[in-house]
Scaffold this motif. Structure first.
Motif, PDB file in Angstrom:
ATOM      1  N   LEU A   4       0.855  -1.196   0.000  1.00 38.50           N
ATOM      2  CA  LEU A   4       0.000   0.000   0.000  1.00 38.50           C
ATOM      3  C   LEU A   4       0.884   1.237   0.000  1.00 38.50           C
ATOM      4  O   LEU A   4       2.026   1.191   0.482  1.00 38.50           O
ATOM      5  N   HIS A   5       0.358   2.333  -0.527  1.00 40.04           N
ATOM      6  CA  HIS A   5       1.084   3.607  -0.514  1.00 40.04           C
ATOM      7  C   HIS A   5       0.303   4.578   0.353  1.00 40.04           C
ATOM      8  O   HIS A   5      -0.692   5.142  -0.075  1.00 40.04           O
ATOM      9  N   LYS A   9       4.277   6.770   1.905  1.00 42.51           N
ATOM     10  CA  LYS A   9       5.166   5.679   2.294  1.00 42.51           C
ATOM     11  C   LYS A   9       4.635   4.355   1.787  1.00 42.51           C
ATOM     12  O   LYS A   9       3.444   4.082   1.875  1.00 42.51           O
ATOM     13  N   ALA A  10       5.527   3.518   1.242  1.00 42.69           N
ATOM     14  CA  ALA A  10       5.102   2.179   0.828  1.00 42.69           C
ATOM     15  C   ALA A  10       5.041   1.282   2.058  1.00 42.69           C
ATOM     16  O   ALA A  10       5.934   1.314   2.904  1.00 42.69           O
ATOM     17  N   GLN A  11       3.967   0.523   2.174  1.00 43.12           N
ATOM     18  CA  GLN A  11       3.761  -0.336   3.340  1.00 43.12           C
ATOM     19  C   GLN A  11       3.388  -1.725   2.860  1.00 43.12           C
ATOM     20  O   GLN A  11       2.434  -1.890   2.122  1.00 43.12           O
ATOM     21  N   PRO A  20     -10.681  -4.924   4.585  1.00 41.11           N
ATOM     22  CA  PRO A  20     -10.921  -3.505   4.322  1.00 41.11           C
ATOM     23  C   PRO A  20      -9.731  -2.637   4.730  1.00 41.11           C
ATOM     24  O   PRO A  20      -9.088  -2.879   5.751  1.00 41.11           O
ATOM     25  N   LEU A  21      -9.486  -1.638   3.915  1.00 43.36           N
ATOM     26  CA  LEU A  21      -8.395  -0.700   4.164  1.00 43.36           C
ATOM     27  C   LEU A  21      -8.460  -0.127   5.583  1.00 43.36           C
ATOM     28  O   LEU A  21      -7.434   0.067   6.238  1.00 43.36           O
ATOM     29  N   LEU A  22      -9.686   0.140   6.053  1.00 42.62           N
ATOM     30  CA  LEU A  22      -9.853   0.727   7.381  1.00 42.62           C
ATOM     31  C   LEU A  22      -9.085  -0.049   8.453  1.00 42.62           C
ATOM     32  O   LEU A  22      -8.335   0.516   9.254  1.00 42.62           O
ATOM     33  N   TRP A  23      -9.288  -1.372   8.457  1.00 43.79           N
ATOM     34  CA  TRP A  23      -8.697  -2.166   9.545  1.00 43.79           C
ATOM     35  C   TRP A  23      -7.203  -2.352   9.338  1.00 43.79           C
ATOM     36  O   TRP A  23      -6.457  -2.541  10.305  1.00 43.79           O
ATOM     37  N   VAL A  24      -6.776  -2.282   8.108  1.00 41.62           N
ATOM     38  CA  VAL A  24      -5.340  -2.363   7.860  1.00 41.62           C
ATOM     39  C   VAL A  24      -4.667  -1.078   8.331  1.00 41.62           C
ATOM     40  O   VAL A  24      -3.632  -1.110   9.000  1.00 41.62           O
ATOM     41  N   LEU A  25      -5.278   0.062   8.031  1.00 37.04           N
ATOM     42  CA  LEU A  25      -4.729   1.330   8.517  1.00 37.04           C
ATOM     43  C   LEU A  25      -4.662   1.325  10.043  1.00 37.04           C
ATOM     44  O   LEU A  25      -3.641   1.647  10.635  1.00 37.04           O
ATOM     45  N   ARG A  26      -5.767   0.942  10.664  1.00 35.62           N
ATOM     46  CA  ARG A  26      -5.870   1.080  12.117  1.00 35.62           C
ATOM     47  C   ARG A  26      -5.087   0.004  12.877  1.00 35.62           C
ATOM     48  O   ARG A  26      -4.337   0.317  13.792  1.00 35.62           O
ATOM     49  N   ASP A  27      -5.290  -1.248  12.473  1.00 34.63           N
ATOM     50  CA  ASP A  27      -4.764  -2.342  13.288  1.00 34.63           C
ATOM     51  C   ASP A  27      -3.381  -2.801  12.839  1.00 34.63           C
ATOM     52  O   ASP A  27      -2.575  -3.231  13.655  1.00 34.63           O
ATOM     53  N   VAL A  28      -3.136  -2.745  11.542  1.00 28.93           N
ATOM     54  CA  VAL A  28      -1.873  -3.290  11.046  1.00 28.93           C
ATOM     55  C   VAL A  28      -0.818  -2.192  10.958  1.00 28.93           C
ATOM     56  O   VAL A  28       0.286  -2.328  11.488  1.00 28.93           O
ATOM     57  N   ILE A  29      -1.164  -1.080  10.319  1.00 29.83           N
ATOM     58  CA  ILE A  29      -0.184   0.002  10.146  1.00 29.83           C
ATOM     59  C   ILE A  29      -0.125   0.893  11.391  1.00 29.83           C
ATOM     60  O   ILE A  29       0.900   1.496  11.687  1.00 29.83           O
ATOM     61  N   GLN A  67      -3.251   0.137  -5.873  1.00 33.19           N
ATOM     62  CA  GLN A  67      -2.724   0.942  -6.976  1.00 33.19           C
ATOM     63  C   GLN A  67      -2.779   2.434  -6.676  1.00 33.19           C
ATOM     64  O   GLN A  67      -2.245   3.240  -7.429  1.00 33.19           O
ATOM     65  N   ALA A  68      -3.429   2.803  -5.591  1.00 33.38           N
ATOM     66  CA  ALA A  68      -3.718   4.221  -5.356  1.00 33.38           C
ATOM     67  C   ALA A  68      -2.799   4.814  -4.297  1.00 33.38           C
ATOM     68  O   ALA A  68      -2.178   4.102  -3.510  1.00 33.38           O
ATOM     69  N   LYS A  69      -2.752   6.140  -4.299  1.00 34.16           N
ATOM     70  CA  LYS A  69      -2.091   6.853  -3.203  1.00 34.16           C
ATOM     71  C   LYS A  69      -3.132   7.105  -2.125  1.00 34.16           C
ATOM     72  O   LYS A  69      -4.128   7.787  -2.360  1.00 34.16           O
ATOM     73  N   VAL A  70      -2.875   6.547  -0.951  1.00 32.81           N
ATOM     74  CA  VAL A  70      -3.810   6.708   0.161  1.00 32.81           C
ATOM     75  C   VAL A  70      -3.352   7.879   1.034  1.00 32.81           C
ATOM     76  O   VAL A  70      -2.191   7.935   1.435  1.00 32.81           O
ATOM     77  N   THR A  71      -4.259   8.793   1.295  1.00 32.79           N
ATOM     78  CA  THR A  71      -3.949   9.882   2.234  1.00 32.79           C
ATOM     79  C   THR A  71      -4.946   9.805   3.381  1.00 32.79           C
ATOM     80  O   THR A  71      -6.153   9.709   3.152  1.00 32.79           O
ATOM     81  N   THR A  72      -4.420   9.860   4.592  1.00 34.20           N
ATOM     82  CA  THR A  72      -5.298   9.806   5.776  1.00 34.20           C
ATOM     83  C   THR A  72      -5.247  11.145   6.515  1.00 34.20           C
ATOM     84  O   THR A  72      -4.448  12.017   6.198  1.00 34.20           O
TER      85      THR A  72
END
Ligand code: FES
Ligand code: FES
Lengths: 154, 778
Positions: A4-5, A9-11, A20-29, A67-72
């Protein structure tokens, strides 16, 4: 492994691609600024930007985000408009409990990036996907108008 | 003025208590150890207990469990770098308490807000006083103790400076983070004085000089930004759902869908095959009464929340539903209506209602219905716990950290001293998070996982299916008017399952605290009044919801007043003012209200002058009676709740299709003096939106004992497009030395009736059943 980007940052994450991206952002990253509110794209608490588009992370599998740039919310201050929105939110005392506000700020930033001087109807359309149970809507509207005006006088 | 950015510093409850009191050398990081070392806790507990014993009966803050503490040693720490750390012992859920409470201390302390940090207290009421953040009482109960805290710390700094200069203490004065020697103009900063001040005794309470309110720097000014706003706006703010600990596991729980039900059998085989699922654990059922206990069920524990959610979907569970399996809200409405049409327990009786009704020129009756509601805090309940060396530490978005601590200790069989409950920010509370059931779940699951940190997250479905719901009620009203249209008789039967049923299943009548919410304590000038309370049985967990029973009571009473005005051919605002009558201070006990929001009836009478004034103010500011286009109308309502007076004038616009819009609401509030006026406004704005939301959209219904609504598509709440376009809050000025009123809740009750009265003015249609939903559709 999915790459993921996120916020520039590449992760690499080792979870099933339908997570879902949500849980990856919150719990994994570990980026907990993006919130869970419903898991069904009904409340907007999880709003992030995918290539600048406001997107509900709770229904976006990471396979679709790869494939996308994720901004939080943690990085939206790096954007001129995002920074102005954050400042207006603090200045006008928009947050109450604040829990919905990451999503509100992400949606408002996307709106103002697209439509620098939104009408009330534009605001209704862009912000109706974001619930605020504390009822901060009049201040959200005022803060968006404030950013639009300041942008215009610059 | 910019707010300090640092926010959630936790205060350990188990730190040694023999260290100096005002701390030298407190850096932000060492503060964690620091404030825990603020001794004096034992000492602090002594004061209020002794006072209370000498002074029965107990009202207000004295009547709350563990009362209050005003010891600066418990609340203030000053570092050698001049950083002042102030402890907030109440839970922040959007009301601004983490700004307001420390601001009071800082003002009396003459601290420079830019150099103030706020630390959040863990659950420890012996040390900090009552921490149950509910009942709209943080400011009204702790304004004075917090002022004394700041004033005592200021006196210690002044004494230390005077000693250093060897001058009489009367010649020195604290000013904005420094102490000034007036004759010589010398100054010394708080940081330089901290060590010396720490060695001084805390001055006795009666020697403290409180500031004259004209000299307040922050209190009443509304110039300070919310202390947590920068963190909120940048995603750094930490809520209960955000806790992360090394090695933490993530749990979701399948709970019994019917109140009182339990697991008959379950099969975890498929769940355990879901990638990331670690374990499946049954949580023992707690049979009704629910109290604060977890409901029980089956927990799935995984490596992340999603794995746990997917694992739960794969569980096979057979439930034994128990005695509430037939609960059906449509049928129950009829049960309540039948009760409301028969005489019930008389809870207030003046004059002879029956005789007055018989001889009245006109008689009217109406029934109002408000369904069960759910808080749907944007952050669902979430908590984390771990157990290390026989001690449990928990984190959560909890309104009642001491109750959480006590209950966790009880459930785990530990001593309370071995349990620490840390309070995160709350993503909304509204009464749901007063119940620590979800925190106990985390502790139970950590124990099942050999003490590993476990976070329990409630999904929105869980939150809707297993809440502590606002009650459901039928309010039956009858009135007699004389030939001039003056009310001569008033009968109100209120029927609703009581919150007490959550603690005692036999309870079938509303408790004094429920009746005292706008039902029994109406101060109307009517010679014959009877209030009755027929019985109702609870079939689900009933709990507190922002403003509680005021919602149905005020909806019915204030709607019915407008109905009477219409029948009498009078202007509803004038009619309401006539009913309130002349300005007078009424002892609530003479209205049958023995509760009075827990406050002293002498200090807090029902003041009809204040009630009139908010009605008149809201009406004036709204331009009451102005010409409006077709399909628009104004409605007014007033409610006295949490010892605060709030009136609302709503303007409603209903188009030819029956679409409702709310262009504007004017709200007048008299809560006494306002400590942080901007947050008072914000609370009233938010309460207005919540009032509109529950009036127009919200309903929890049951079929076969189960809640029907799953998520926000079915349990709708107001969004920005449906919210009032403009909310204007008008603050009635107050006296800082007079008793304060509540702010968090009292804004809700007048909104639904004012809105329905406005709809009546706009369309001639009277709404008696909430939510309005499509009742206006043509
Ligand atoms: S959590 Fe994604 S929209 Fe609600
Ligand atoms: S500020 Fe609390 S939900 Fe929006």
């Amino acid at each position: 492994m999915v790459t993921l980007h996120v916020n520039g940052k590449a992760q690499q994450v080792d979870v099933p691609p339908d997570t879902p991206l949500l849980w990856v952002l919150r719990d994994v990253i570990g980026l907990t600024g993006t919130k869970f509110g419903c898991g069904m794209a009904l409340c907007g608490a999880c709003t992030v930007h995918l290539d600048g588009r406001p997107t509900r992370a709770c229904i976006t599998p990471i396979s679709a985000a790869a494939q996308a740039k994720v901004t939080t919310i943690e990085a939206i201050g790096g954007d001129q408009v995002g920074k102005a929105v954050q400042a207006a939110w603090v200045d006008l005392g928009v947050p109450q409990c604040g829990y919905c506000q990451a999503g509100q700020i992400m949606s408002a930033t996307a709106l103002l990036q697209q439509t620098p001087k939104p009408t009330d109807a534009d605001i209704d359309a862009a912000m109706s996907g974001n619930i605020c149970r504390c009822g901060t809507y009049t201040r959200i509207r005022a803060a968006i108008h404030r950013v639009a005006q300041k942008g215009a006088t610059k | 003025m910019s707010a300090p950015r640092d926010s959630m510093i936790s205060v350990p409850s188990d730190a040694p208590s023999d260290r100096p009191l005002l701390l030298a050398n407190v850096s932000r990081r060492t503060f964690l150890a620091g404030v825990g070392a603020l001794g004096g806790l034992v000492l602090a507990v002594g004061f209020p207990a002794a006072l209370r014993a000498a002074d029965p009966p107990k009202y207000g803050r004295d009547g709350m469990p563990d009362g209050w503490v005003d010891d600066p040693l418990a609340f203030v720490a000053i570092g050698e770098d001049g950083t002042v750390t102030i402890v907030c012992h109440r839970s922040e859920m959007g009301q601004g308490v983490r700004t307001g409470m420390p601001m009071i201390v800082a003002d009396e302390l003459e601290a420079d807000w830019k150099r103030v940090r706020v630390a959040q207290a863990p659950g420890d009421q012996k040390r900090f006083g009552n921490q149950d953040t509910d009942g709209s009482r943080s400011t009204r109960h702790f304004f004075e103790p917090m002022r004394r805290c700041g004033a005592a710390a200021r006196a210690m700094l002044e004494t230390a400076a005077a000693a250093r200069w060897n001058v009489p203490v009367g010649e020195v004065e604290a000013q904005n983070h420094e102490v000034l020697h007036r004759p010589s103009g010398r100054r010394v900063g708080y940081g330089a004085l901290a060590k010396d001040a720490a060695k001084l005794p805390v001055p006795p309470r009666e020697t403290l000089r409180l500031k004259d309110p004209s000299r307040f720097r922050y209190i009443g000014k509304g110039e300070l930004k919310l202390i947590d706003a920068p963190n909120i706006a940048s995603g750094k703010a930490q809520y209960g759902i955000d806790t992360r600990l090394p090695g933490m596991l993530y749990a979701v729980v399948a709970r019994p869908p019917v109140y009182g039900g339990k697991v008959a059998k379950y099969d975890a085989a498929q769940a355990l095959k879901v990638p990331g699922v670690v374990r499946v654990v049954e949580i023992e059922q707690s049979p009704p009464p629910a109290e604060f206990n977890p409901l029980g069920g089956v927990a799935v524990i995984g490596r992340n929340t999603w794995a746990a959610i997917k694992g739960r979907e794969a569980l096979k569970i057979e439930w034994a539903d128990g005695p509430n399996r037939e609960y059906d809200s449509a049928a129950f409405k009829e049960t309540l209506e039948a009760s409301a049409r028969k005489p019930g327990k008389v809870v207030r009786n003046e004059g002879d209602v029956d005789a007055a009704m018989a001889s009245a020129a006109r008689r009217l009756d109406a029934e109002y219905y408000v369904p069960h509601l759910a808080h749907v805090t944007m952050e669902p309940p979430a908590a984390t716990a771990r157990i290390v060396n026989g001690k449990c530490e928990a984190w959560g978005c909890i309104q009642s950290p001491q109750a959480a601590r006590d209950r966790i200790a009880k459930r785990l069989g530990m001593s309370v001293e071995n349990v620490k409950v840390n309070v995160t920010l709350l993503g909304g509370g509204f009464g749901r998070k007063s119940k620590p059931d979800f925190m106990i779940e985390a502790a139970v699951l950590s124990k099942a996982m050999a003490g590993a940190p476990v976070k329990v997250t409630w999904t929105r479905e869980d939150d809707l299916h297993n809440s502590y719901y606002h009650t459901v009620s039928v309010e039956h009203l009858e009135a007699g008017l004389d030939a001039q249209g003056k009310p001569v008789a008033w009968l109100h039967r209120t029927v609703a399952p009581t919150i007490i049923s959550t603690f005692n299943p036999e309870a079938k009548n509303e408790a004094p605290f429920e009746l005292g919410m706008t039902a029994i304590n109406i101060p109307f000038v009517i010679p014959n009044v009877r209030i009755e309370n027929p019985e109702a049985t609870a079939h689900t967990r009933i709990g507190w919801f922002r403003s509680v029973s005021n919602i149905p009571h005020a909806f019915a009473v204030q709607s019915f007043v407008a109905e009477l005005a219409a029948a009498a051919g009078r202007d509803p605002k004038d009619f309401l003012l006539d009913l309130i009558g002349p300005a007078r201070r009424i002892d609530p006990r003479t209205l049958g209200d023995t509760w009075n929001h827990g406050e002293d009836p002498e200090q807090y009478p029902v003041d009809t002058g204040r009630m009139r004034r908010v009605v008149e103010t809201a009406a004036r500011e709204a331009g009451w009676g102005k010409a409006l286009p077709k399909g628009r109308g104004q409605g007014v309502a007033v409610a006295y709740s949490f010892v605060t007076y709030v009136a609302a004038v709503v303007e409603a616009a209903v188009d030819e299709k029956g679409e409702l819009a709310i262009p504007r609401v004017d709200i007048a509030v008299d809560c006494g003096a306002q400590i942080n006026p901007d947050r008072v406004r914000a609370q009233l704005e938010g309460a207005c939106v919540m009032g509109v939301s529950l009036a127009t959209k919200e309903e929890i219904s049951y079929k076969a004992g189960r809640v029907v609504q799953d998520n926000y598509h079915a349990y709708e709440v107001a969004r920005i497009s449906a919210a009032p376009r403009e909310i204007r809050v008008h603050l009635i000025p107050g006296d800082f030395n007079a008793p304060l009123g509540g702010v968090g809740e009292p804004g809700v009750p007048p909104i639904a009736p004012a809105l329905c009265n406005a709809i009546f003015a706009a369309t001639g249609k009277r709404i008696r059943r909430l939510p309005i939903r499509d009742q206006l559709k043509v």
